[in-house]
Design an enzyme around this catalytic site. Sequence first.
Site, PDB file in Angstrom:
ATOM      1  CB  SER A 657       9.772  11.057  42.521  1.00 27.07           C
ATOM      2  OG  SER A 657       9.800  12.867  42.839  1.00 27.07           O
ATOM      3  CE  LYS A 700      13.564  13.764  44.587  1.00 26.00           C
ATOM      4  NZ  LYS A 700      12.658  12.003  43.411  1.00 26.00           N
TER       5      LYS A 700
END
Length: 802
Positions: A657, A700
Site C-alpha cells: 500500500s 489511515k
Amino acid sequence: MPSQLPPPSLSPETLRRRFDPAEVPFETSDTAPDCLESVLGQTRAKEALEFGLTMADMDYHVFVAGPQRTGKTHLVRTFLQKLAAEQAPPPDWLYVYNFQNPDEPLALRLPSGQGKLFARQMADLLAGFKQKIPSIFESEDYARRKESLANAFKHKRSEIFSELDAQAREQGYVLRFEPTGIMVAPAGEDGEPLPEAQLREMKDEQREDLRKRSDVIQGKVTESLRAVTVLEKELNNSLQELDHELVREAVSQFVREVAEKYTEHKDVLAYLEQVQQDVVARYQRFKKKEAPQLPFPMPMEEPDFKEYQVNVLVDNSETKGAPVVVESNPTFPNLFGRIERQAQFGALVTDFTLLKPGALHRANGGYLVLPVMELLRLWLPWEALKRALKNRKLLMEDAMEQMGFMITRTLRPQPIPLELKVVLVGETHLYHLLYEYDHQFPKLFKVRAQMSEHMDWGQQEVTDFISHLCNLDRKHKLLPLHRTCVARLIERAAEIAGDRERLTLRLADLEDLVKESSFVAKRRGADQISGQDVQQAIEQRRRRCSMIEERMREAITRGFINVASEGSQVGQVNGLAVYDLGDYAFGKASRISASAGLGKDGVTTIDREADLSGPFHNKGVLIIAGFLRDRFAHKGPLTLTASLVFEQSYGMIDGDSASLAEVLVLMSRLSGLALRQDLAITGSMDQQGRAQAIGGVNLKIEGFFRLCAERGLTGGQGVVIPQANIKNLMLHPDVVAAAAEGKFSVRAVETVDQALEIFTGLPAGARNKQGNFPRGSVNYLAEQELERLREIAKAMAKDEEK
C-alpha cells in the site's frame, strides 16, 4: 499516459454514507412489532447447512468456517433448533447387567420416554420379588408340601432301618443308634447286647463265628446308610425343586406382566428372561435371615440387588424433537462418557450403574456442535471422534486406558449404534489445515458452510438488521432503542465493514456495543438509547484501547519521530500504515524517503536489505522498478541505483500500500521537485502507473487527520487515496465535519501522474507523438536526470576502454 487535471477534493457526502433516522419504522424499539428471531445474512452458509444436515448420508458432516465473532455458533444453534423441532425424538438408551459376562454391560434401546418407565418397572419388579419370595417360604402350603416331603423321607428311612434291624436279629445281632453312627453288637437270647464278660468267656470258634456274622451285618449297614444318603439327596433336591418351582411360578408372573409390554423388543425380552433365571437360581438372597446372636448389636449386610437395576443412560422423555447438543469443552470424558468409580475398603470399584453419558450419547439421533479449536487441543478426543463417526459405533472407554496408563478393573460396555450429524465450528484456516494434513477429515466432513463477514447495505438487509437489533435489545432486556440509535448502529456496522455499501456481520461486536450504549444511557438517567449514547460508547471504547496510538502520535508531535504536516521537501513523503493490536487498530503516518544516483542496482529498499520487509512489500518495490523501466527506459537501460526507506521504522513492514508513496519520492528525487508535506498518500499500483485499492483506508485517513488536528488544521492538509477506495469510505464524523468546513480534504486518484500533480503542483506530462514529455513537466525533469546519469555512465565506460 495522458496527463489530467488534478482531481478535486471529495465531497463530505462521499466521505461517509449516512442513514436517515426517519427511515427507522418506529420511534423506540419497545413499540416495534414482534420480530421473528433469525440469523442475519449468511445465505450461503445457511444453504450449505441445510444441505449437509438434511443429507441422510452419515458421511456428510459439516464444518462451519469463518472469522471470529461472526456468530457461527449462533447460526448453527438457531438453524438446528428449527430443523430439530420438525423431527421425532430419538430412542432412550439403557445399560443393564450382563448375567453371562458381568464386565460387559448390555445396551438396551427403547422408544423415547420408555427408558425411565422401564427402570421404574424393574424397580417395582424387584420390590415385588422382595415381598413375594419371602412370603412363599412362610406360607402354609409351602410348609405342608415341605413336611410331606420330609415325612416321605422319614418313612422310607424308617423302612430301611427296620429291615436292617430285622436282618441283624436274624444273625443274632442287635443295632444301636448312636451319634457317631450305627453300632452292631451280639445279642443274647433276651435280645439285649451280650455283656463283655460273656464275650470273653466264648471259645475262639464262637468268636470267629460272631465276627463273620458281624462283617455281614456291617455290609448291610453300609448299604443301608448309602441308601439313606441317596434319600437325603433326593429330599434336598426335592426341597430345592419345590423352592424353584414356587419361586419360578411367582417370579414368572411378575416378569410376564412386564414382558407383555415389550413384545417388540427382543433384547428386552432376552434380558427379562435372564433376570428370571438369575432370581430363581439365587432365590436364597431374598429369604429373610435372622440376625446372629452377638454380644453387641451389629447391622446385617443386606444384598443390594444392583444387578436388577437399570441405568438410564440417555433419557429423551422430555426432549422435543431431535436433540441439539453444544459441547463447549469437548474433552474425551465429556464426549464419550465416563466410567466412574467408588471407593470400597481402600479399592476403587465400578459397575454398570456408574456409567455416565457424554455429549455423543445425548446427541445421538440428533446433532452435536463442537468448537474445533477446543477439540484439537488434545489429540485423544479428535481421533476417537473420527473413529466413532467412521465405524458408526459409540464405545465407552476409559480415557486413562486409551493413553496407555495402568488402571483398576474396568468395564467394556456394549457399543451403541451412532446416528447423528456433527457440526464443527472454527476459523477458515483450521478447515484448510485439516483438509490438507488429515486424510480422514475430508472423508467425514464433506460440507463446508462458509460464513461471510459482511452483507450488502440494501433495503431488505436494513430491515433484517433492524429486526436483529430489536431482538438483541429484548433478549438482554436493555433500554429501548431510539431511531437515532438504530441509525447510528447501522452506520457503525458499515464502519466496521470498512465499506459504504456493506454492513458487517461481526454481530458479537455490535452486541457488545448495544450493551455498552445501554449502560451509557442508564448512567445519564435516560429511559432509551439515543444515537449520542452509541457515539459516546464508541469513543469510550476507543479511549480504553488507544493508549499506544496516542503515545505514538505524541512521539511525532514532540519531535522524537519525524513526520511533517506542513511545507514541502524533495525526496520525502508521508506514507500511511495500519497497526492492528487485535482488539484495536489505528492508522499512523510514517516518513518515506528516497535517494538516487548513478549505478546499476536499480531500485532497492533498505528495509528489505535489513530483513525488515515482507514479501508483499518487496513485490511492490519490484513493481516500481518495472514502472520506471516501462516509462523511462525507451532509449536505453537505466543506470540508476535508488534506495527507499521507511524512516525510524524498527519493526517488520509488509504490504504494497506504500507503492504510490514510494514512486512519488523517487520521482521527486529524480526531478528535484519538492513534495507537499501537508498531504499523506496511500495506495498500491501496477507497472503502468495505475492506482490500485488497498485496505484500511478509513483508519489511515483518520490517523493522519488526528495528527494534523493535534498540531492544528491549516486547511491545506489532506490524504490522497486510490479512486477504487471511494466505496470504502466511512470516515469518522469529525473528519467529515472538518472536510465540510474546508479544513481537511480527501482526494482520489486513478494514476501516479494525478498524485504527482497534486503533490508537486506541476503537470506530470505525457509523451507527444515524437515520444517526448512536455518541457518543465515532472516526467520531463525525471527523464532528464536519468538521461544525465546514462550519459555519465557512457563516458565512464569509454574512459575504461581507453
